[in-house]
Design a protein around this motif. Sequence first.
Motif, PDB file in Angstrom:
ATOM      1  N   SER A   2     -14.824   8.979  12.928  1.00 35.65           N
ATOM      2  CA  SER A   2     -14.363   7.594  13.108  1.00 35.65           C
ATOM      3  C   SER A   2     -13.938   6.977  11.776  1.00 35.65           C
ATOM      4  O   SER A   2     -12.969   6.217  11.725  1.00 35.65           O
TER       5      SER A   2
ATOM      6  N   ILE B 189     -11.427   4.380  13.073  1.00 37.00           N
ATOM      7  CA  ILE B 189     -11.889   3.911  14.383  1.00 37.00           C
ATOM      8  C   ILE B 189     -13.015   2.915  14.129  1.00 37.00           C
ATOM      9  O   ILE B 189     -14.035   3.256  13.523  1.00 37.00           O
TER      10      ILE B 189
ATOM     11  N   TRP C 128      -8.906   6.392  21.647  1.00 37.45           N
ATOM     12  CA  TRP C 128      -9.226   7.817  21.533  1.00 37.45           C
ATOM     13  C   TRP C 128      -9.431   8.484  22.890  1.00 37.45           C
ATOM     14  O   TRP C 128      -8.965   9.606  23.116  1.00 37.45           O
TER      15      TRP C 128
ATOM     16  N   GLU D  39     -14.573   0.675  19.734  1.00 36.98           N
ATOM     17  CA  GLU D  39     -14.087   2.056  19.835  1.00 36.98           C
ATOM     18  C   GLU D  39     -15.032   3.009  19.099  1.00 36.98           C
ATOM     19  O   GLU D  39     -15.332   4.098  19.592  1.00 36.98           O
ATOM     20  N   GLN D  40     -15.498   2.609  17.950  1.00 37.88           N
ATOM     21  CA  GLN D  40     -16.453   3.430  17.209  1.00 37.88           C
ATOM     22  C   GLN D  40     -17.806   3.473  17.931  1.00 37.88           C
ATOM     23  O   GLN D  40     -18.430   4.534  18.057  1.00 37.88           O
TER      24      GLN D  40
END
Length: 215
Positions: free
Chosen positions: A155, A160, A21, A164-165
Amino acid sequence: MNGEEFDQLVSFFDSMARTSWLTSIHNRLKEQSGSWKGAQVLDIGCGTGRLLLKGVEEAEHLTGVDLSSEMIKASKQNFFLHNRANKSSFLLADAYDLPFKDASFDVSLSTCVMFLLPEPEIGLKEMVRVTKTGGTITMLNPSVNMNQQNAFMYSKEHDIKGFEQTALLKWSNVSTRRHRYSKEQLTDILKGLGASSVSHEEVLGGLAMITTAVI
């Protein structure tokens, strides 16, 4: 703020800069900042230098400043590993007092930094000062819609997961304790500092925005 609080977060921020992202946002931010061909480019709060690396083949010279000495070391290392140390300079410096002459850069960048400052307007004033007339400043900041609940929902909607989250949720959590500006507020501030035009692009489903100003 002092750099030591970020010294232990080098690995986290470097990994965050490589999330899908934020990588996507960095790519879009670079596009919005205009051509880097033959340009002097500055990144205020450069972290580990990942954003500047995206234009290393185009720019004349890339300069990064950060309040953390460990981030500066990591940036130098990343450019060394890409065999581009000769095209870069990384300096320990405060966004409130940049060690550059007026109108030194064609492109000035700042991602996830200005909103952290106790007084963002001081950092923005410095950013404008060191940018050439006709040059651009481009920033990434959380919007007024950014909060942990909205980031969690985003997310989930975009699948996600994992680190990443976690990185997105941590950014959202910090955002709610710092500064979040509307498009209108940022436009007024930047035009008050001398920008001739200001534009905004929403990213992350409106949780954040890329702001570009022509000086």
